[in-house]
Design an enzyme around this catalytic site. Structure first.
Site, short mmCIF file in Angstrom:
data_model
loop_
_atom_site.label_atom_id
_atom_site.label_comp_id
_atom_site.label_asym_id
_atom_site.label_seq_id
_atom_site.Cartn_x
_atom_site.Cartn_y
_atom_site.Cartn_z
CE LYS A 111 -19.42 28.02 14.23
NZ LYS A 111 -18.97 26.68 14.64
NE ARG A 169 -19.35 19.97 8.58
CZ ARG A 169 -19.16 21.05 9.33
NH1 ARG A 169 -20.18 21.79 9.72
NH2 ARG A 169 -17.96 21.42 9.72
NE ARG A 224 -12.48 21.83 11.97
CZ ARG A 224 -13.51 21.25 11.35
NH1 ARG A 224 -13.42 19.99 10.94
NH2 ARG A 224 -14.60 21.92 11.13
NE ARG A 236 -15.35 22.14 6.28
CZ ARG A 236 -15.73 22.95 7.26
NH1 ARG A 236 -16.93 23.48 7.24
NH2 ARG A 236 -14.90 23.24 8.24
NE ARG A 269 -13.10 28.94 14.28
CZ ARG A 269 -13.95 28.61 13.30
NH1 ARG A 269 -14.49 29.53 12.56
NH2 ARG A 269 -14.24 27.36 13.08
#
Ligand code: AMP
Length: 190
Positions: A14, A128, A146, A134, A89
């Site tokens: 996204k 990532r 998640r 993160r 969400r």
């Protein structure tokens, strides 16, 4: 106005596709995840609260998230449109967004959903996590949480927009530019 929701599970791409779309369509990019992270960095009260949820891979409560999103939307007087990335969400967030946009005499034009299977998401997020810094991308248990939260709480948002004939699924696996082309084709149809 062109108001897009870019939808999809964590790791679907996204953020990458939003960056390309805002350039092409001159839209305001609102990523709730980015805004929360900026608040965490800035040590704000909102940041402290958001961090306690984000670190566990849980959603920040609707009330807090909706208020934050509304205040961001209100910062832009006459935008070409918005691209909502990571929001809504939950169904409650989707309803609140409709209400907010209606109060401005506009509406969501299209929900573009990047479809990527779970195994690929787990791989992408761990990769990532090596560069992003993160914490929520580095722990397989948080990543799984998640994905589970996405399946349980966020998937119903698809039905919300399908019922309005605004849902378009796009294959999120492949070359970044090919996926971008597929997104642009859907936008050009409206
Ligand atoms: P993202 O950058 O979109 O992956 O978001 C990172 C984290 O921020 C999520 O795992 C949630 O904890 C929180 N977050 C982002 N957007 C929302 C939202 N719309 N509602 C609730 N929590 C959110």
């Amino acid at each position: 106005m062109l108001n897009l929701v870019l939808f999809g599970p964590p790791g679907a791409g996204k953020g990458t596709q939003s960056a390309k779309l805002i350039e092409r369509c001159q839209l305001v990019h609102l990523s709730t995840g980015d805004i929360f992270r900026a608040n965490i960095k800035g040590g704000t009260e909102l940041g402290v609260l958001a961090k306690s949820y984000i670190d566990q891979g849980k959603l920040v409560p609707d009330e807090v998230t909706i208020a934050m999103l509304a205040s961001e939307v209100n910062k832009h007087a006459e935008p070409n449109g918005f691209i909502f990335d990571g929001f809504p969400r939950t169904s409650a967030q989707a309803a609140a967004l409709d209400e907010l946009l209606a109060s401005k005499n506009t509406a969501i034009t299209l929900m573009l959903a990047l479809e990527v299977e779970e195994e690929e998401l787990r791989k992408r997020l761990l990769l990532r996590g090596k560069d992003s810094g993160r914490a929520d991308d580095q722990d397989p248990a948080i990543i799984q949480n998640r994905i589970d939260v996405y399946n349980a709480e966020t998937m119903p948002v698809k039905d919300y927009y399908s019922a309005q004939n605004k849902y378009k699924g796009i294959n999120g696996i492949g070359e970044i530019d090919d996926i971008f082309e597929a997104l642009c084709q859907e936008i050009d149809k409206v």
